[in-house]
Motif scaffolding. Structure first.
Motif, short mmCIF file in Angstrom:
data_model
loop_
_atom_site.label_atom_id
_atom_site.label_comp_id
_atom_site.label_asym_id
_atom_site.label_seq_id
_atom_site.Cartn_x
_atom_site.Cartn_y
_atom_site.Cartn_z
N LEU A 137 5.28 56.61 1.28
CA LEU A 137 6.02 55.28 1.14
C LEU A 137 7.15 55.57 0.38
CD1 LEU A 137 6.03 52.21 1.70
CD2 LEU A 137 4.91 51.95 -0.41
N ASN A 138 7.28 56.28 -0.52
CA ASN A 138 8.42 56.61 -1.55
C ASN A 138 9.21 57.61 -0.65
OD1 ASN A 138 7.67 55.16 -3.83
ND2 ASN A 138 6.68 57.01 -4.66
N ALA A 139 8.64 58.58 0.08
CA ALA A 139 9.62 59.37 0.87
C ALA A 139 10.74 58.53 2.01
CB ALA A 139 8.84 60.41 1.37
N GLU A 161 15.59 60.86 8.99
CA GLU A 161 15.02 61.29 7.75
C GLU A 161 13.61 60.49 7.52
OE1 GLU A 161 17.54 61.63 4.39
OE2 GLU A 161 18.99 62.83 5.36
N ALA A 162 13.77 59.06 7.88
CA ALA A 162 12.61 58.24 7.42
C ALA A 162 11.39 58.48 8.41
CB ALA A 162 13.21 56.90 7.45
N LYS A 163 11.96 58.79 9.61
CA LYS A 163 10.85 59.05 10.66
C LYS A 163 10.20 60.61 10.25
CE LYS A 163 12.65 56.51 14.75
NZ LYS A 163 13.40 56.43 15.96
N ALA A 164 11.04 61.51 10.04
CA ALA A 164 10.45 62.79 9.52
C ALA A 164 9.66 62.64 8.20
CB ALA A 164 11.55 63.92 9.22
N ALA A 165 10.01 61.85 7.40
CA ALA A 165 9.06 61.72 6.17
C ALA A 165 7.62 60.87 6.34
CB ALA A 165 9.87 60.87 5.23
N ALA A 166 7.92 59.92 7.45
CA ALA A 166 6.86 59.08 7.91
C ALA A 166 5.79 60.36 8.46
CB ALA A 166 7.14 58.11 8.77
N GLU A 167 6.29 61.12 9.31
CA GLU A 167 5.49 62.13 9.97
C GLU A 167 4.81 63.02 9.46
OE1 GLU A 167 6.23 65.21 13.60
OE2 GLU A 167 7.25 63.33 13.55
N VAL A 168 5.59 63.28 8.12
CA VAL A 168 4.71 64.53 7.12
C VAL A 168 3.84 63.61 6.46
CG1 VAL A 168 5.32 65.66 5.10
CG2 VAL A 168 7.08 65.89 7.00
N ALA A 169 4.13 62.40 6.12
CA ALA A 169 2.86 61.56 5.39
C ALA A 169 1.71 61.46 6.22
CB ALA A 169 3.53 60.37 4.90
N MET A 170 2.00 61.29 7.36
CA MET A 170 0.96 60.81 8.24
C MET A 170 0.13 62.06 8.52
SD MET A 170 0.57 57.82 8.61
CE MET A 170 -0.92 57.64 9.83
N ASN A 171 0.76 63.31 8.76
CA ASN A 171 -0.10 64.62 8.98
C ASN A 171 -0.81 64.93 7.72
OD1 ASN A 171 1.09 64.89 11.54
ND2 ASN A 171 2.85 66.10 10.85
N ASN A 172 -0.10 64.57 6.54
CA ASN A 172 -0.95 64.78 5.16
C ASN A 172 -2.26 63.94 5.40
OD1 ASN A 172 1.10 66.58 4.51
ND2 ASN A 172 1.81 65.24 3.03
N ILE A 173 -2.18 62.84 5.76
CA ILE A 173 -3.43 62.16 5.70
C ILE A 173 -4.36 62.39 6.81
CG2 ILE A 173 -3.98 59.42 6.41
CD1 ILE A 173 -1.19 58.66 4.94
N LYS A 174 -3.75 62.79 7.91
CA LYS A 174 -4.73 63.39 8.97
C LYS A 174 -5.45 64.66 8.67
CE LYS A 174 -2.23 61.05 12.77
NZ LYS A 174 -1.20 61.28 13.82
#
Length: 149
Positions: A104-106, A115-128
């Motif tokens: 969320l912060n990223a 950049e927001a889409k890339a940060a969201a994708e990284v966060a979702m990959n971390n969660i997955k």
């Protein structure tokens, strides 16, 4: 915890400005919401309870309003409550909350939409990629996920 549970926690934390609803925590712990609220009320000081309180009102079919008593817990409070019931779940919960908050912060700090889409994708990959608590059996994970739906 499995990926689906972590995703539900992430959605809840994002919707509640970085705080976890006690109802979702109760489901994750396999406890009734009112029992978890009672335990929190008996454990935390009154001033902390006032900061947690988040009463919502919903309109009923008969035209009246119903008050839904709930509490929103920050990550430390949520982990403390989870630890009262199951230390392993509290560890998994802390990891899930940290992943949700960092994602969320990223996204919030991103300068551009890309950049927001890339940060969201990284966060979702971390969660997955989160593996969860290995002490839960397949049946326990299935039951917990079923309760989240």
């Amino acid at each position: 915890m499995n990926n689906n549970q972590v995703a539900v926690i992430t959605k809840n934390v994002t919707a509640n400005d970085g705080r976890l609803d006690v109802g979702l925590l109760a489901v994750l712990l396999g406890k009734r919401k009112d029992n978890v609220i009672r335990k929190i009320e008996n454990t935390f000081p009154k001033d902390a309870l006032l900061k947690m309180r988040d009463d919502k009102h919903s309109q009923q079919p008969n035209g009246g309003f119903k008050r839904d008593k709930t509490l929103l817990l920050d990550k430390y409070q949520a982990v403390a409550v989870a630890a009262m019931y199951d230390p392993m779940i509290s560890i998994g919960l802390l990891q899930a909350l940290e992943s949700a908050l960092s994602g969320l912060n990223a996204v919030t700090n991103a300068a551009t939409l890309g950049e927001a889409k890339a940060a969201a994708e990284v966060a979702m990959n971390n969660i997955k990629s989160y593996q969860g608590c290995g002490h839960l059996s397949s049946d326990e994970r299935h039951t917990a996920l079923k309760n989240l739906r």
